[in-house]
Design an enzyme around this catalytic site. Structure first.
Site, PDB file in Angstrom:
ATOM      1  CD  GLU A   1      -3.233   1.291   2.727  1.00 44.68           C
ATOM      2  OE1 GLU A   1      -3.588   1.967   2.751  1.00 44.68           O
ATOM      3  OE2 GLU A   1      -3.104   0.088   3.040  1.00 44.68           O
TER       4      GLU A   1
ATOM      5  CG  ASP B   1      -1.500   4.555   2.518  1.00 41.33           C
ATOM      6  OD1 ASP B   1      -2.521   4.460   1.915  1.00 41.33           O
ATOM      7  OD2 ASP B   1      -1.732   4.114   4.045  1.00 41.33           O
TER       8      ASP B   1
ATOM      9  CD  GLU C   1      -4.712   7.129   5.669  1.00 40.62           C
ATOM     10  OE1 GLU C   1      -5.781   6.210   6.310  1.00 40.62           O
ATOM     11  OE2 GLU C   1      -4.193   7.435   6.625  1.00 40.62           O
TER      12      GLU C   1
END
Length: 270
Positions: free
Chosen positions: A82, A84, A86
């Site tokens: 993953e 990311d 955010e």
């Protein structure tokens, strides 16, 4: 390798939110919204294995405390990979925090956080992933803010064999998102809305167990310079500028969190 500029109808599905996610303007704009009942999210129709991805986002304006707008690549399974972005909302007038992380084989705990040098709620800005066999790099408006190098030769796993979809979601995380959960979501401000446009990708699409890049000879992929791209000296200087002036948390300097010693990739990605 496939180059594409998105029509959201063609490249993405709204996957949850019961109508809170909308594709607008003949597929040129996508919006996600959050209220007390639910957030919303979308995902790419395709899976990718390596690529350069750009998306323009305009984040939740005003008092966005407690909300998180997530934009990421993720594979399936219990040992997932993953990558990311955010965006952690905040009280009006306070800066957003951009929270980044990299998971390899189900292991994350590689957080770096940054302030931005502009207000990300006033206009659209471009947030990019570059994922190739040599590195993962995160960019904001073309400026690198983080690099995670392939250090498999030192025994550190690197995402290279699990295809990932692109996802985004807008959700309530007021148990941790703003000042560690001290500031809660003000539902009188709902619905909260984030907007997306101009998704562009240059990527290897994974289909039926085969990468679209697998049959390409080196000469036929010569136009896809991202596949071999590393940070040049100018980009390295920009990266250092961001990390010196705007980084607010780096797991690689958190000796209290890692009393037995910092993670091994920290010596490589310093």
């Amino acid at each position: 390798m496939v180059t594409f500029a998105s029509n959201f109808y063609q490249d993405f599905d709204i996957t949850w939110g019961d109508g809170r996610g909308k594709i607008l303007n003949n597929g040129e704009l996508l919006s996600l919204s959050l209220d007390k009942a639910s957030g919303s999210g979308f995902q790419s129709k395709n899976e990718y294995i390596f690529g350069k991805f750009d998306m323009q986002l305009k984040l939740v304006p005003g008092n966005s405390a407690g909300t998180v707008t997530a934009y990421y690549l993720k594979s399936q399974g219990s040992s997932w990979d993953e990558i990311d972005f955010e965006f952690l909302g905040n009280l009006s007038g306070d800066p957003y925090i951009v929270h980044t992380n990299v998971f390899t084989q189900g292991k994350g705990n590689r957080e770096q956080q940054f302030y931005l040098w502009f207000d990300p709620t006033k206009d659209f800005h471009t947030y990019s992933f570059l994922w190739n066999p040599k590195q993962i790099a995160f960019y904001v408006d073309g400026t690198p803010i983080r690099q995670f190098k392939n250090a498999e030769s030192s025994g550190i796993p690197f995402p290279k064999s699990q295809p990932m979809r692109m996802y985004s979601s807008l959700w309530n995380a007021d148990d941790w998102a703003t000042r560690g959960g001290l500031v809660k979501t003000d539902w009188t401000q709902a619905p909260f809305t984030a907007s997306y446009r101009n998704f562009k990708g240059d990527a290897c699409i994974w289909s039926s167990g085969v990468s679209s890049c697998a049959s390409k000879s080196p000469s036929s992929s010569s136009n896809h310079t991202w596949f071999e791209q590393e940070l040049d000296s100018t980009s390295q200087q920009r990266l250092k500028w961001v990390q010196k002036n705007y980084m607010v948390y780096n797991y690689c300097t958190d000796v209290k969190r890692f009393p037995q010693g910092l993670p091994p990739e920290c010596s490589i990605n310093s």
